[in-house]
Design a protein around this motif. Structure first.
Motif, PDB file in Angstrom:
ATOM      1  N   ARG A 150      -4.144   1.102  -9.011  1.00 35.94           N
ATOM      2  CA  ARG A 150      -5.015   2.067  -8.324  1.00 35.94           C
ATOM      3  C   ARG A 150      -6.193   1.350  -7.694  1.00 35.94           C
TER       4      ARG A 150
ATOM      5  N   THR B 239      -2.484   1.896  -4.538  1.00 34.92           N
ATOM      6  CA  THR B 239      -2.800   3.173  -3.909  1.00 34.92           C
ATOM      7  C   THR B 239      -4.199   3.658  -4.235  1.00 34.92           C
ATOM      8  N   GLY B 240      -4.747   4.341  -3.275  1.00 32.34           N
ATOM      9  CA  GLY B 240      -6.001   5.044  -3.473  1.00 32.34           C
ATOM     10  C   GLY B 240      -5.757   6.546  -3.523  1.00 32.34           C
ATOM     11  N   SER B 241      -4.494   6.928  -3.377  1.00 31.28           N
ATOM     12  CA  SER B 241      -4.144   8.354  -3.381  1.00 31.28           C
ATOM     13  C   SER B 241      -3.899   8.831  -4.808  1.00 31.28           C
ATOM     14  N   GLY B 242      -3.804  10.117  -4.940  1.00 31.21           N
ATOM     15  CA  GLY B 242      -3.513  10.709  -6.242  1.00 31.21           C
ATOM     16  C   GLY B 242      -2.025  10.967  -6.435  1.00 31.21           C
ATOM     17  N   LEU B 243      -1.208  10.426  -5.545  1.00 30.02           N
ATOM     18  CA  LEU B 243       0.238  10.639  -5.658  1.00 30.02           C
ATOM     19  C   LEU B 243       0.811   9.962  -6.906  1.00 30.02           C
TER      20      LEU B 243
ATOM     21  N   MET C 271       0.441   4.427   0.694  1.00 28.20           N
ATOM     22  CA  MET C 271       0.297   5.257   1.890  1.00 28.20           C
ATOM     23  C   MET C 271      -0.210   4.389   3.038  1.00 28.20           C
TER      24      MET C 271
ATOM     25  N   CYS D 116       4.665   7.038   3.640  1.00 25.54           N
ATOM     26  CA  CYS D 116       4.809   6.427   2.319  1.00 25.54           C
ATOM     27  C   CYS D 116       5.654   5.157   2.463  1.00 25.54           C
TER      28      CYS D 116
ATOM     29  N   ASP E  70       0.881  -1.159   0.000  1.00 26.57           N
ATOM     30  CA  ASP E  70       0.000   0.000   0.000  1.00 26.57           C
ATOM     31  C   ASP E  70       0.924   1.216   0.000  1.00 26.57           C
TER      32      ASP E  70
END
Length: 129
Positions: free
Chosen positions: A102, A80-84, A54, A59, A52
């Motif tokens: 994603r 990831t579920g983040s927009g990074l 995040m 990180c 994961d």
């Protein structure tokens, strides 16, 4: 048999990811935190790390960096579920990164991607010819 380290802080997702990987015949160890994942890397040499990106506010690239030394042939798949890193910048930052998936992740696709990045032995390569 291949070993996969799953790092996911969400209990339900960690369970689902582990089951998806086990369902394709791979061994799994799992961690809920970066410290736990690093401790597992001191004891085991996984073939694949499913991380994961995040974990809480942190990180997981530190885990991948440690794995580059502790298990240098291990491939890393970030989830990831983040927009990074929308343009794939993670591949410049993490030398053992192979894929970025994603969330939400299709579990069959996840298992297929884990198998895809498994290091291939000479016997595997000969069988593919």
């Amino acid at each position: 048999m291949a070993l996969v380290l799953v790092l996911e802080d969400d209990t339900t997702l960690r369970f689902a990811f582990c089951e998806a990987v086990r369902d394709v015949g791979l061994d799994v160890i799992s961690a809920a935190s970066i410290d736990e994942a690093t401790a597992l890397l001191r004891r085991f040499r996984p073939d694949v790390l499913l991380l994961d990106l995040m974990v809480g506010p942190d990180c997981s690239t530190d885990v991948a960096d440690y794995a580059a030394v502790a298990a240098p042939s291990a491939a890393v798949i970030y989830v990831t579920g983040s927009g990074l890193f929308p343009r794939g910048e993670i591949f410049d930052m993490s030398r053992n990164a192979r894929l970025m998936l994603r969330k939400p992740v299709d579990l069959e696709e996840l298992a297929d991607m884990v198998r895809h990045v498994l290091p291939r032995t000479a016997a595997d390569l000969r069988a593919a010819i």
